[in-house]
Design a protein around this motif. Structure first.
Motif, short mmCIF file in Angstrom:
data_model
loop_
_atom_site.label_atom_id
_atom_site.label_comp_id
_atom_site.label_asym_id
_atom_site.label_seq_id
_atom_site.Cartn_x
_atom_site.Cartn_y
_atom_site.Cartn_z
N THR A 443 0.81 -1.21 0.00
CA THR A 443 0.00 0.00 0.00
C THR A 443 0.85 1.27 0.00
O THR A 443 0.31 2.36 -0.09
N ASN A 444 2.16 1.13 0.12
CA ASN A 444 3.02 2.28 0.33
C ASN A 444 3.94 2.46 -0.87
O ASN A 444 4.84 1.66 -1.07
N PRO A 445 3.74 3.48 -1.67
CA PRO A 445 4.54 3.64 -2.88
C PRO A 445 5.92 4.24 -2.66
O PRO A 445 6.67 4.42 -3.60
N VAL A 446 6.25 4.58 -1.41
CA VAL A 446 7.49 5.31 -1.16
C VAL A 446 8.47 4.52 -0.32
O VAL A 446 9.63 4.34 -0.69
N ILE A 447 8.04 4.03 0.82
CA ILE A 447 8.97 3.48 1.80
C ILE A 447 9.03 1.97 1.68
O ILE A 447 8.15 1.25 2.16
N GLY A 448 10.08 1.47 1.03
CA GLY A 448 10.40 0.06 1.09
C GLY A 448 9.35 -0.89 0.57
O GLY A 448 9.16 -1.97 1.14
N THR A 449 8.71 -0.56 -0.53
CA THR A 449 7.68 -1.45 -1.05
C THR A 449 8.23 -2.86 -1.26
O THR A 449 7.59 -3.84 -0.92
N ALA A 450 9.41 -2.96 -1.83
CA ALA A 450 10.01 -4.27 -2.06
C ALA A 450 11.44 -4.32 -1.52
O ALA A 450 12.23 -5.16 -1.92
N ALA A 451 11.78 -3.42 -0.61
CA ALA A 451 13.13 -3.38 -0.05
C ALA A 451 13.28 -4.45 1.03
O ALA A 451 12.30 -4.92 1.60
N THR A 452 14.51 -4.82 1.30
CA THR A 452 14.79 -5.83 2.32
C THR A 452 15.70 -5.26 3.38
O THR A 452 16.37 -4.24 3.18
N GLY A 453 15.73 -5.94 4.52
CA GLY A 453 16.58 -5.50 5.61
C GLY A 453 16.04 -4.26 6.28
O GLY A 453 14.88 -3.87 6.11
N ALA A 454 16.90 -3.62 7.06
CA ALA A 454 16.56 -2.34 7.70
C ALA A 454 16.91 -1.23 6.72
O ALA A 454 17.86 -0.47 6.90
N PHE A 455 16.13 -1.13 5.64
CA PHE A 455 16.40 -0.25 4.51
C PHE A 455 16.22 1.21 4.91
O PHE A 455 15.61 1.53 5.93
N GLU A 456 16.74 2.11 4.07
CA GLU A 456 16.57 3.54 4.34
C GLU A 456 15.08 3.88 4.36
O GLU A 456 14.35 3.58 3.42
N GLY A 457 14.64 4.49 5.44
CA GLY A 457 13.24 4.81 5.62
C GLY A 457 12.50 3.81 6.48
O GLY A 457 11.37 4.08 6.89
N SER A 458 13.13 2.67 6.78
CA SER A 458 12.44 1.69 7.63
C SER A 458 12.20 2.22 9.03
O SER A 458 11.26 1.81 9.71
N ASP A 459 13.03 3.15 9.47
CA ASP A 459 12.84 3.74 10.79
C ASP A 459 11.63 4.67 10.84
O ASP A 459 11.07 4.90 11.92
N VAL A 460 11.19 5.18 9.67
CA VAL A 460 10.11 6.16 9.66
C VAL A 460 8.82 5.55 10.19
O VAL A 460 8.05 6.21 10.90
N TYR A 461 8.56 4.28 9.86
CA TYR A 461 7.37 3.62 10.40
C TYR A 461 7.31 3.81 11.92
O TYR A 461 6.25 4.08 12.50
N TYR A 462 8.45 3.62 12.57
CA TYR A 462 8.50 3.57 14.03
C TYR A 462 8.65 4.96 14.64
O TYR A 462 8.15 5.20 15.74
N LEU A 463 9.36 5.85 13.96
CA LEU A 463 9.48 7.22 14.46
C LEU A 463 8.10 7.87 14.60
O LEU A 463 7.82 8.56 15.58
N LEU A 464 7.25 7.66 13.60
CA LEU A 464 5.90 8.20 13.64
C LEU A 464 4.93 7.23 14.30
O LEU A 464 3.85 7.65 14.75
N GLY A 465 5.27 5.96 14.32
CA GLY A 465 4.41 4.97 14.95
C GLY A 465 3.15 4.66 14.16
O GLY A 465 2.14 4.27 14.74
#
Length: 549
Positions: A443-465
């Motif tokens: 559903t997310n066209p920007v952050i890690g749609t098909a990325a693996t690992g702790a990819f750039e932007g993976s922290d954003v999910y948790y920073l904003l919660g």
């Protein structure tokens, strides 16, 4: 991953939300329909007119969507500083997102593409404050992406932080050719002798609007955190160096947005910039390719034609060293001690900067990289000794290990630059994000749609919660991690220090102690490189670079 979503009592709930949130005890209870109606009933007065919001996803949270902070950027206002916002009579129901800035959408599924339009200078506010006397801390969030989808809408949901006492503002600003075009005619008509950086001027206008209006939504205009990731963090970085937003924000949060000012990666990353002369030349060439003989012809073009033209030739419309918005190089601003002195929280992600758990790299290519990157400095053998590889598999593993060390060291060196020059009284807190989000997010066209690992932007999910607003198969551990991480952000927004309550201690940066805070998979301080020898090697490599950005 479940084959179908669980019960969705409101539009923000996605796959697995109810079950995982109940296990984690994180999100409290959802509002009843009556509570949702009550949340939207009270009108708030802004300088443009009154607005009502809608229920924001969590009990007690209201969201106000699509509030104009400046006028349309179409027609004569295209490639000009933002103009005053429109006014209205009566009460405006702020229940729908404003249009996003026209931009390329190649590769993005149609159902994930927002409505576009040049009347895009709008913002959204999440708040649990009950009146103008609350004085809650404010967080202004800038979207990321680099030649990707820029939109401050659903994926940057502020409900959880609002429930933690922060008034969250997201916004849309101009991007791509509409946000970054420089041209000699634009420079000639400007009041400051420069052009480009229109999107950053939009952000300044949004901060000015927040300064004048946010108290009506329960926010404290003297406790504003300017935050963003990737491209958004690069805007925060520029405004730290700029004089345009002085006094409009009081803390800065940068996710994957800063590097040591001699790091070669700055030449290609979100923080890159062009000189005004180079940007004007790019703009002149771009206009010619579009068949526009002059600025009037450019402004007469349809926005879609401008966007498609930029996409076709992969033109760069990044930041511009214009002497106004970006007054000088990052290095020069720091050296002059002109950087804004505010508390800073900044971090990088484990599987970025070329690192990946699925990286494929041959041994020959690994050794060739060592010779080309470190050979001119006489450091190739040192690199190969510190990151030894004897097969394609170990070459990929060692390159990822090097990339992770290099990014941490680069961020630490920038933080020491900032602390030694700008932050005379303010603390700097750095982090290294290590948690891997589960599954994929269709559903997310920007952050890690098909990325693996702790990819750039993976922290954003948790920073904003905002985990509950995506389609990843989150676990109770993810919800716990999001709660902890968002609590650090809420504390930072409130006080300029992420510490407090039962949170694990997060030490402020000490320039003589190369440590950072690991967040995500674990919480605690770690070294900025895997060994002292690697730290010394990478510091020598970065400090020996001759180009100062």
């Amino acid at each position: 991953m479940p084959s179908a979503p669980l019960n969705r009592p409101n539009p923000l709930n996605r796959r697995g939300f109810l079950g995982a949130a109940a296990v984690a005890g994180l999100l409290g209870t959802l509002p009843t329909p009556a509570e949702a109606r009550t949340a939207a009933a009270t009108a708030v007065s802004t300088e443009s007119g009154q607005v009502t919001g809608v229920q924001g996803g969590l009990r007690g949270v209201t969201v106000y969507k699509g509030i104009p902070y400046a006028g349309t950027t179409a027609g004569a206002n295209r490639w000009r500083p933002p103009q005053p916002a429109p006014t209205w009579d009566g009460v405006r129901t702020a229940d729908s997102w404003g249009p996003a800035c026209p931009q390329p959408v190649t590769g993005i599924p149609g159902d994930q593409v927002p409505a576009f339009g040049e009347d895009c200078l709008n913002l959204n506010i999440w708040t649990a404050a009950t009146g103008s006397g609350n004085g809650s801390p404010v967080l202004v969030w800038l979207y990321g992406g680099d030649r990707a989808l820029w939109s401050g809408q659903e994926i940057y949901n502020g409900s959880l932080l609002a429930a933690k006492g922060v008034v969250v503002v997201t916004l849309d600003h101009r991007v791509g050719p509409l946000g970054g075009l420089a041209h000699p005619e634009l420079t000639a008509e400007s009041a400051y002798g420069g052009s480009g950086n229109w999107g950053i001027l939009d952000v300044v206008a949004a901060l000015e609007w927040v300064r004048r209006n946010i108290a009506a939504f329960g926010g404290d205009p003297d406790r504003v955190t300017l935050a963003g990731w990737a491209e958004g963090a690069s805007v925060v970085h520029i405004l730290l160096a700029s004089r345009q937003a002085g006094g409009l924000y009081h803390r800065a949060l940068l996710s994957s947005g800063v590097r040591y000012t001699k790091d070669p990666a700055l030449a290609t990353g979100p923080g890159r910039y062009r000189t005004l002369a180079a940007a004007e030349a790019d703009g002149t060439d771009f206009a010619a390719r579009l068949g526009a003989a002059d600025l009037a012809a450019l402004r007469a073009l349809d926005a879609d034609d401008i966007v498609s033209g930029a996409e076709a030739d992969t033109a760069d419309f990044g930041h511009v060293l214009d002497g106004h918005v970006l007054p000088d190089t990052y290095t020069a601003v720091l050296t002059a001690r002109a950087e804004t002195d505010v508390p800073v929280l900044t971090g990088v992600c484990k599987d970025a900067n070329g690192a990946s758990p699925e990286l494929k790299l041959t041994l020959d290519a690994f050794r060739a990289y060592a010779r080309s990157e470190f050979g001119p400095l006489g450091l190739a053998d040192t690199f190969l000794d510190l990151y030894p590889a004897d097969s394609d598999t170990t070459a990929a593993q060692q390159f990822s290990a090097y990339a992770r060390d290099e990014e941490r060291v680069s961020a630490f060196l920038w933080a020491t630059q900032f602390k030694d020059t700008a932050a005379d009284s303010s603390a700097v807190h750095t982090y290294f994000w290590t948690r891997v989000p589960p599954g994929y997010d269709d559903t997310n066209p920007v952050i890690g749609t098909a990325a693996t690992g702790a990819f750039e932007g993976s922290d954003v999910y948790y920073l904003l919660g905002y985990l509950y607003n995506t389609d990843r198969p989150w676990t109770s551990k993810d919800y716990d991690t999001a709660d902890t991480t968002a609590s650090y952000v809420a504390r930072f927004a409130a006080t300029g220090d992420p510490n407090g309550g039962s949170l694990a201690n997060w030490p402020a940066l000490a320039t003589d102690t190369p440590r950072t805070m690991e967040l995500g998979a674990n919480s605690g301080t770690i070294a900025v490189a895997d060994s002292d020898a690697k730290l010394a090697f990478l510091t020598t490599y970065l400090e020996s670079q001759t180009t100062e950005f």
